[in-house]
Structure formats: structure tokens, C-alpha cells
Write an enzyme that holds these catalytic residues in place. Structure first.
Site, PDB file in Angstrom:
ATOM      1  N   HIS A  47     -13.483   2.824  24.511  1.00 42.96           N
ATOM      2  CA  HIS A  47     -13.664   2.239  23.177  1.00 42.96           C
ATOM      3  C   HIS A  47     -12.736   1.037  23.027  1.00 42.96           C
ATOM      4  O   HIS A  47     -11.512   1.177  22.985  1.00 42.96           O
ATOM      5  CB  HIS A  47     -13.350   3.289  22.107  1.00 42.96           C
ATOM      6  CG  HIS A  47     -13.694   2.845  20.713  1.00 42.96           C
ATOM      7  ND1 HIS A  47     -14.994   2.711  20.276  1.00 42.96           N
ATOM      8  CD2 HIS A  47     -12.908   2.493  19.664  1.00 42.96           C
ATOM      9  CE1 HIS A  47     -14.998   2.315  19.014  1.00 42.96           C
ATOM     10  NE2 HIS A  47     -13.748   2.166  18.621  1.00 42.96           N
TER      11      HIS A  47
ATOM     12  N   SER B 241     -16.023  -2.334  16.689  1.00 46.59           N
ATOM     13  CA  SER B 241     -16.022  -0.948  16.213  1.00 46.59           C
ATOM     14  C   SER B 241     -16.633  -0.885  14.809  1.00 46.59           C
ATOM     15  O   SER B 241     -17.767  -1.280  14.611  1.00 46.59           O
ATOM     16  CB  SER B 241     -14.602  -0.379  16.256  1.00 46.59           C
ATOM     17  OG  SER B 241     -14.589   1.015  16.053  1.00 46.59           O
TER      18      SER B 241
ATOM     19  N   ASP C 264     -17.725   5.924  26.108  1.00 44.46           N
ATOM     20  CA  ASP C 264     -16.967   5.764  24.864  1.00 44.46           C
ATOM     21  C   ASP C 264     -17.110   7.022  24.010  1.00 44.46           C
ATOM     22  O   ASP C 264     -18.202   7.319  23.522  1.00 44.46           O
ATOM     23  CB  ASP C 264     -17.494   4.539  24.111  1.00 44.46           C
ATOM     24  CG  ASP C 264     -16.739   4.249  22.823  1.00 44.46           C
ATOM     25  OD1 ASP C 264     -15.849   5.041  22.439  1.00 44.46           O
ATOM     26  OD2 ASP C 264     -17.049   3.222  22.189  1.00 44.46           O
TER      27      ASP C 264
END
Length: 394
Positions: free
Chosen positions: A360, A205, A331
């Protein structure tokens, strides 16, 4: 008795019809799942050699990904992963290193001194792990990466961003994915300790955004031999716009905003001369927090200036080492239209692996996905491929 026999025959017929209906529903769902949900990922590379390398040594990127049948949608995968996946026990050795501005960075080491594959610590492969926005070395996805690295005999070190892992802030500065100075400090420090060891990095991320921004700035002049990123937000404007949609704001944005506020509020006394902390604590979204705190902290004139600098997409063309980037097109943190497919095709060092589902940092698979995820398998195969066969790419 005749009445009872008739009732039993009727009940049997109704049960038979019900079961027949359920079988039809099951068959229809199985057909839908296999035809529309379980798919091979899209592999996008900028060069034939990298594509062949991955097919030979990292075959998971060409295999069908079977999302968990009862939880295949992106939001569900994203929400459930932190609660459903196990947390393998990891015993860390903590190290605090100093920075040029007088601050400190917390590193959590897993030395793997019991490695039977690489008994010489000086040449034991080292994997630098970068957690997400408010993540630390305690995140389940980090623990799984360390567990898999332990199986391979590798050493790991987790880069905790300033102020999030329980250490004191010594200067009025936190972190952001546009400023790579702390990451450069960590990479230099780790490489200086083990200059003869294969050195790789993996970012998740925001950690992946930071890693890509570093690689885009430095090109091939890095001690890292390869890197992997997972669920990266490629365009910060698109990410913010997606997360501000009502349902996404309710499920994700507001919660992450409160996490960011809690993180900086612990060190409130350090920031009172720079920012209006009362105003920061009233932010209702990540964008508002970044406008009131992060962009001010790092000297940007506007939030747009910060978001432009934070987006890794424009720097992808300058990456100078092999990088594998796993994203799911469902996502909500990283909208599919912002994934730089065309840019990736122009850089022979870059490979995008795009799944249809996974959310995600989700990528759950199997009926009860407590253990390894698809993301974990990609990580393990890729780092092993680079350590054992990376010379083929050079």
C-alpha cells in the site's frame, strides 16, 4: 606443522563447501526472484487507443517492476516506505479558501515560479494532489510527486482535508471519501485562477477514492483533463474486512484508528452536539470509528449505507476523462478480489496497472530505495504524457 597443515586443508575445504552452498542459495533465490517476484504489471484498459497511448508515452506501465529484493512482501513495503524514503524539501504557499457552509479548506501551493519550461504562469500545467486518509502536504509521497512535477516545470497544489493540516475548523464538519463537495470547491477555485492551464489531479489511497467518486459523479463535465490514482481501496467493505484480520489490525488498523481519533479530538468542542465523542475515542478499528463518527457526521443511517456510498468501484463505469489507476495485488488495504477489472474493461477512459507486489503506497525498488519509487515513475510519465500528448486521445 603437519597437524597445522591438515587443519588448514580441512578449514579450506569447509570454507569452500560453505561458499559453494551460499552460491547455490544465492542462485536459487535469484532464480526465484526473477521468475516469481520481478514481473511486468498487468495492464487493463477499456479501449485499444488508451492502451497504445500508454505503451507509447508511459512505457513504465509495461516494464518489469523489480521490488526491493530484501523487502518485496506487501506488508513490509507498506511499513517501511514512510521511514526509508527521503523527504525532498518543498517550500509551500498556504491559502485558506471558504466553503459554502462557512468552513475553510487549506491548500498548499508549490507555484514553481522558476520553471523554465512554462514561464507563463497562466499556462503552466497544474497538478492537484490529494493525500491519503490522515495525510497532508508533508507526506513523503506527496513531496516526491511535487519534486518530479518541479522537474517537468509544473505547478502543484495540495488539497488538505478539513482539520488535518493545523487550520481551525469553523464548522462541525470534517471529511470523508463519499462526500465530494469540498473537492468540487477546490477544483472550481483552482481552475478559476488558471483557466488556460492544463489541469490534472492525482489521489493517493483515500485521496484517490475521493477523486474517483468525484469523477464518477460528474463524468466528463470536469475541468480536469486527466487523473491518476494510487493504492485506492475499491470496495470499502472488502478493505475493512481485510484490515480487521488479526495481523493487519495489529500492524495498520489500530494505528490508523488512533490517528483518526487524534485528528478529531483536536476539534472535540465542535462535535459534542452531533456525536458522543467519548464513544468515538473508544473505537478500536476504522470501521468502529466510521460507525460512531464519520457516518453520523455525514448523515448516513447506517455504516453499511456509508460504505456503499464510499466505494468507488460502482462509479468507475461513469468516469469521463482518462484515468490511470495503480494498485498492487498484495495490498492488504485493497484486496485484489475487489479490484474492478471487468468494469475497467468496459470504460475506454480507464486503465488499471496491477503489480504483483508493492503493498500500500509502497512500490519500493532498488537495493536501497531512498529516492524514486515505481509509483513515482508512473506518476511522472503519466502526467507528462497527458500534458504533452493528451490531444492524441481526444
Amino acid at each position: 606443522m603437519q597437524r597445522l597443515a591438515m587443519d588448514l586443508r580441512m578449514l579450506s575445504r569447509e570454507l569452500s563447501l560453505y561458499l559453494e552452498h551460499q552460491v547455490r542459495v544465492g542462485v536459487a533465490y535469484a532464480f526465484y526472484y526473477l521468475s516469481s517476484i520481478a514481473k511486468k504489471p498487468q495492464l487493463v484498459t477499456g479501449g485499444e487507443s488508451f492502451s497504445r497511448f500508454l505503451q507509447d508515452h508511459c512505457p513504465v506501465v509495461t516494464e518489469t517492476y523489480y521490488p526491493t529484493v530484501w523487502c518485496w512482501e506487501g506488508r513490509g513495503q507498506t511499513l517501511l516506505r514512510p521511514f526509508i524514503t527521503s523527504k525532498p524539501p518543498v517550500l509551500y504557499r498556504n491559502e485558506l479558501i471558504k466553503t459554502a457552509d462557512g468552513g475553510q479548506i487549506s491548500l498548499d501551493w508549490f507555484d514553481n515560479d522558476n520553471s523554465t519550461c512554462y514561464m507563463d504562469a497562466s499556462t503552466r500545467p497544474t497538478i492537484l494532489l490529494l493525500p491519503g486518509l490522515t495525510g497532508t502536504s508533508k507526506e513523503s509521497y506527496i513531496l516526491h510527486m511535487i519534486h518530479l512535477s518541479e522537474e517537468l516545470g509544473y505547478r502543484c497544489v495540495v488539497f488538505n482535508n478539513r482539520g488535518v493540516a493545523g487550520e481551525n475548523l469553523l464548522t462541525p464538519r470534517t471529511y470523508c471519501c463519499a462526500n465530494t463537495e469540498d473537492l468540487e470547491t477546490v477544483i472550481h477555485h483552482v481552475h478559476s485562477l488558471y483557466p488556460s492551464a492544463p489541469f490534472l489531479a492525482a489521489g493517493v489511497s483515500m485521496g484517490g477514492m475521493l477523486l474517483l467518486n468525484y469523477l464518477g459523479k460528474i463524468g466528463s463535465k470536469t475541468p480536469l483533463m486527466a487523473a491518476a490514482t494510487f493504492s485506492v481501496g475499491w470496495n470499502t467493505f472488502a478493505c475493512s474486512e481485510s484490515l480487521e484480520k488479526p495481523l493487519n489490525w495489529l500492524l495498520f488498523n489500530y494505528y490508523l484508528t488512533t490517528c483518526l481519533q487524534s485528528s478529531v479530538n483536536k476539534h472535540r468542542h465542535m462535535f459534542v452536539k452531533q456525536v458522543d465523542m467519548d464513544h468515538v475515542m473508544k473505537a478500536k478499528s476504522i470501521r468502529e470509528f466510521d460507525k460512531r463518527f464519520t457516518s453520523v457526521m455525514f448523515g448516513y443511517q447506517t455504516i453499511d449505507d456509508y460504505y456503499t456510498d464510499a466505494s468507488p468501484s460502482p462509479r468507475l463505469k461513469s468516469v469521463g476523462i482518462p484515468v490511470l489507476c495503480l494498485n498492487s495485488v498484495d495490498d492488504v488495504f485493497s484486496p485484489s478480489h475487489a479490484i474492478p477489472v471487468e468494469t475497467a474493461k468496459q470504460n475506454p477512459n480507464v486503465a488499471l496497472v496491477l503489480t504483483s507486489y508493492g503493498g500500500h503506497i509502497g512500490f519500493l525498488e532498488g537495493i536501497w530505495p531512498r529516492q524514486s519509487t515505481y509509483m513515482d515513475r508512473v506518476f511522472k510519465q503519466f502526467v507528462q504524457a497527458m500534458v504533452e500528448h493528451g490531444h492524441e486521445l481526444s
